[in-house]
Design a protein around this motif. Structure first.
Motif, mmCIF file in Angstrom:
data_model
loop_
_atom_site.group_PDB
_atom_site.id
_atom_site.type_symbol
_atom_site.label_atom_id
_atom_site.label_comp_id
_atom_site.label_asym_id
_atom_site.label_seq_id
_atom_site.Cartn_x
_atom_site.Cartn_y
_atom_site.Cartn_z
ATOM 1 N N VAL A 7 0.841 -1.201 0.000
ATOM 2 C CA VAL A 7 0.000 0.000 0.000
ATOM 3 C C VAL A 7 0.879 1.256 0.000
ATOM 4 O O VAL A 7 1.807 1.388 0.804
ATOM 5 C CB VAL A 7 -0.954 0.006 1.215
ATOM 6 C CG1 VAL A 7 -1.644 1.365 1.364
ATOM 7 C CG2 VAL A 7 -1.988 -1.099 1.058
ATOM 8 N N THR A 8 0.543 2.165 -0.897
ATOM 9 C CA THR A 8 1.283 3.420 -1.058
ATOM 10 C C THR A 8 0.299 4.573 -1.188
ATOM 11 O O THR A 8 -0.752 4.436 -1.812
ATOM 12 C CB THR A 8 2.179 3.373 -2.313
ATOM 13 O OG1 THR A 8 3.178 2.362 -2.141
ATOM 14 C CG2 THR A 8 2.867 4.707 -2.572
ATOM 15 N N ARG A 9 0.650 5.692 -0.591
ATOM 16 C CA ARG A 9 -0.096 6.927 -0.797
ATOM 17 C C ARG A 9 0.887 8.054 -1.071
ATOM 18 O O ARG A 9 1.755 8.344 -0.236
ATOM 19 C CB ARG A 9 -0.952 7.281 0.418
ATOM 20 C CG ARG A 9 -1.564 8.675 0.354
ATOM 21 C CD ARG A 9 -2.552 8.869 -0.797
ATOM 22 N NE ARG A 9 -2.829 10.291 -1.009
ATOM 23 C CZ ARG A 9 -3.794 10.743 -1.794
ATOM 24 N NH1 ARG A 9 -4.560 9.889 -2.442
ATOM 25 N NH2 ARG A 9 -3.986 12.025 -1.958
ATOM 26 N N ARG A 10 0.769 8.654 -2.241
ATOM 27 C CA ARG A 10 1.639 9.756 -2.622
ATOM 28 C C ARG A 10 0.869 11.069 -2.639
ATOM 29 O O ARG A 10 -0.284 11.114 -3.058
ATOM 30 C CB ARG A 10 2.246 9.511 -4.013
ATOM 31 C CG ARG A 10 3.231 8.352 -4.045
ATOM 32 C CD ARG A 10 3.938 8.248 -5.388
ATOM 33 N NE ARG A 10 4.945 7.214 -5.352
ATOM 34 C CZ ARG A 10 6.186 7.389 -4.892
ATOM 35 N NH1 ARG A 10 6.557 8.597 -4.465
ATOM 36 N NH2 ARG A 10 7.050 6.412 -4.858
ATOM 37 N N VAL A 69 2.867 7.185 2.651
ATOM 38 C CA VAL A 69 2.938 5.764 2.991
ATOM 39 C C VAL A 69 3.597 5.087 1.799
ATOM 40 O O VAL A 69 3.155 5.247 0.655
ATOM 41 C CB VAL A 69 1.544 5.174 3.267
ATOM 42 C CG1 VAL A 69 1.627 3.675 3.479
ATOM 43 C CG2 VAL A 69 0.905 5.855 4.473
ATOM 44 N N ASP A 70 4.661 4.336 2.061
ATOM 45 C CA ASP A 70 5.533 3.886 0.980
ATOM 46 C C ASP A 70 5.652 2.362 0.939
ATOM 47 O O ASP A 70 6.480 1.764 1.617
ATOM 48 C CB ASP A 70 6.917 4.517 1.174
ATOM 49 C CG ASP A 70 7.833 4.324 -0.028
ATOM 50 O OD1 ASP A 70 7.400 3.727 -1.017
ATOM 51 O OD2 ASP A 70 8.990 4.792 0.051
ATOM 52 N N ASP A 71 4.757 1.729 0.186
ATOM 53 C CA ASP A 71 4.865 0.299 -0.122
ATOM 54 C C ASP A 71 4.899 -0.557 1.148
ATOM 55 O O ASP A 71 5.802 -1.366 1.352
ATOM 56 C CB ASP A 71 6.110 0.046 -0.971
ATOM 57 C CG ASP A 71 6.124 -1.357 -1.576
ATOM 58 O OD1 ASP A 71 5.039 -1.876 -1.911
ATOM 59 O OD2 ASP A 71 7.225 -1.940 -1.694
ATOM 60 N N ILE A 72 3.887 -0.423 2.005
ATOM 61 C CA ILE A 72 3.877 -1.196 3.249
ATOM 62 C C ILE A 72 3.030 -2.457 3.100
ATOM 63 O O ILE A 72 2.014 -2.461 2.406
ATOM 64 C CB ILE A 72 3.385 -0.363 4.458
ATOM 65 C CG1 ILE A 72 1.904 0.001 4.334
ATOM 66 C CG2 ILE A 72 4.231 0.887 4.635
ATOM 67 C CD1 ILE A 72 1.335 0.613 5.599
ATOM 68 N N ALA A 116 -5.925 5.472 -1.528
ATOM 69 C CA ALA A 116 -4.577 4.943 -1.731
ATOM 70 C C ALA A 116 -4.143 5.208 -3.173
ATOM 71 O O ALA A 116 -4.965 5.226 -4.087
ATOM 72 C CB ALA A 116 -4.545 3.451 -1.444
ATOM 73 N N THR A 117 -2.848 5.402 -3.364
ATOM 74 C CA THR A 117 -2.305 5.538 -4.710
ATOM 75 C C THR A 117 -2.185 4.170 -5.372
ATOM 76 O O THR A 117 -2.467 4.013 -6.569
ATOM 77 C CB THR A 117 -0.933 6.235 -4.667
ATOM 78 O OG1 THR A 117 -1.070 7.507 -4.027
ATOM 79 C CG2 THR A 117 -0.371 6.430 -6.066
ATOM 80 N N SER A 118 -1.779 3.190 -4.583
ATOM 81 C CA SER A 118 -1.663 1.827 -5.099
ATOM 82 C C SER A 118 -1.679 0.846 -3.944
ATOM 83 O O SER A 118 -1.554 1.236 -2.777
ATOM 84 C CB SER A 118 -0.375 1.657 -5.924
ATOM 85 O OG SER A 118 0.772 1.908 -5.123
ATOM 86 N N GLY A 119 -1.821 -0.438 -4.267
ATOM 87 C CA GLY A 119 -1.829 -1.482 -3.255
ATOM 88 C C GLY A 119 -3.225 -2.004 -2.969
ATOM 89 O O GLY A 119 -4.223 -1.525 -3.529
ATOM 90 N N GLU A 120 -3.295 -2.976 -2.088
ATOM 91 C CA GLU A 120 -4.561 -3.610 -1.734
ATOM 92 C C GLU A 120 -4.627 -3.850 -0.228
ATOM 93 O O GLU A 120 -3.599 -4.087 0.413
ATOM 94 C CB GLU A 120 -4.721 -4.955 -2.454
ATOM 95 C CG GLU A 120 -4.810 -4.842 -3.958
ATOM 96 C CD GLU A 120 -5.039 -6.195 -4.626
ATOM 97 O OE1 GLU A 120 -4.795 -7.242 -3.961
ATOM 98 O OE2 GLU A 120 -5.451 -6.224 -5.798
ATOM 99 N N ILE A 121 -5.835 -3.780 0.313
ATOM 100 C CA ILE A 121 -6.095 -4.189 1.685
ATOM 101 C C ILE A 121 -7.264 -5.165 1.664
ATOM 102 O O ILE A 121 -8.348 -4.824 1.182
ATOM 103 C CB ILE A 121 -6.439 -2.994 2.597
ATOM 104 C CG1 ILE A 121 -5.253 -2.018 2.676
ATOM 105 C CG2 ILE A 121 -6.803 -3.474 4.007
ATOM 106 C CD1 ILE A 121 -5.536 -0.771 3.508
#
Length: 272
Positions: free
Chosen positions: A7-10, A17-20, A53-58
């Protein structure tokens, strides 16, 4: 089960949040610690869908929640209750009505505007307030209560949603030590007695050690620690807060910086 995947948020060029990635099984009490700007609040807001979120999944119980829209998104927000540092109550409304507002995503707009609630809903709100030890405050305006009482009203509002997960964003940062303990005891009791997952952003190692089953440390948007409370050593504190390497392990029981402190200088003073 909760699974966070890349998960990333730019915001522009900056990754808050950087690729967690991490996963949580069962109704754990998880604390997230870190400096101001580490990404803690942004992550909780993404989980609750207050921030995209910019990318990723939860995934929660196999359901991907970052892509939900419309009614499905509102349904998720009712299942994932949010508790804020500043309580977010309606000051001039009575306490019972504030608690009943936990049902907003499940009720017609007009009924809410005219403050019309069923007898069953009112009874449930009063039962929750009684459980939290503030039933006698039900008819009072929220603004008349102390900070600790207001935060318990916010917790009662969250419970009114009957959520799977409770997210708490610095729930005790505005409270004195006595009220902070009452609020944290309340959240822990809900976690244990109800079997609800609690994820809380915290600003002291003492609090994380006392209440959490697991602690995640963030720095500059990334996870730099993920372990049990008894693994929170001085070295871990330095990794998370960037304090000078000369500080010793015994100092980690001291309060660490809040999200509104000058981070490095504060951490160095408090860990010294």
């Amino acid at each position: 089960m909760l699974t966070v995947s890349h998960v990333t948020r730019r915001f522009g060029q900056k990754a808050a949040v950087d690729d967690i990635s991490f996963s949580i099984e069962g109704p754990a009490f998880v604390g997230i610690i870190g400096r101001s700007g580490a990404g803690k609040s942004t992550f909780l807001r993404m989980m609750n869908r207050l921030t995209e979120a910019t990318s990723g999944e939860i995934h929660v119980a196999g359901r991907e929640i970052l892509g939900l829209q419309g009614a499905a998104r509102r349904q998720w927000q009712s299942q994932c209750a949010m508790i804020f540092q500043q309580f977010n109550l309606v000051p001039r409304l009575d306490v019972a009505s504030n608690v009943l507002h936990g049902l907003l995503n499940r009720r017609p707009t007009l009924s809410t505007l005219f403050n019309i609630w069923s007898d069953a809903d009112i009874l449930r709100a009063l039962e929750i307030l009684d459980r939290l030890g503030i039933a006698e405050q039900a008819p009072k305006r929220a603004e008349a209560l102390s900070g600790g009482q207001q935060q318990r009203v916010a917790i009662a509002r969250a419970l009114m949603q009957d959520p799977q997960i409770i997210l708490a964003d610095e729930p005790i940062a505005s409270l004195d030590p006595m009220n902070a303990q009452v609020v944290m005891d309340t959240l822990k009791r809900i976690n244990v007695e109800d079997g609800r997952m609690v994820i809380a952003n915290l600003h002291t190692l003492d609090t994380a050690r006392r209440y959490c089953d697991r602690v995640i440390g963030m720095r500059d948007g990334r996870i730099v620690f993920d372990g049990t409370p008894d693994q929170l050593s001085a070295g871990v504190a330095r990794d998370i807060y960037g304090a000078d390497a000369s500080f010793n392990e015994a100092s980690t029981s001291t309060a660490l910086p809040s999200d509104h402190a000058p981070d490095r200088a504060y951490a160095e003073r408090m860990l010294a």
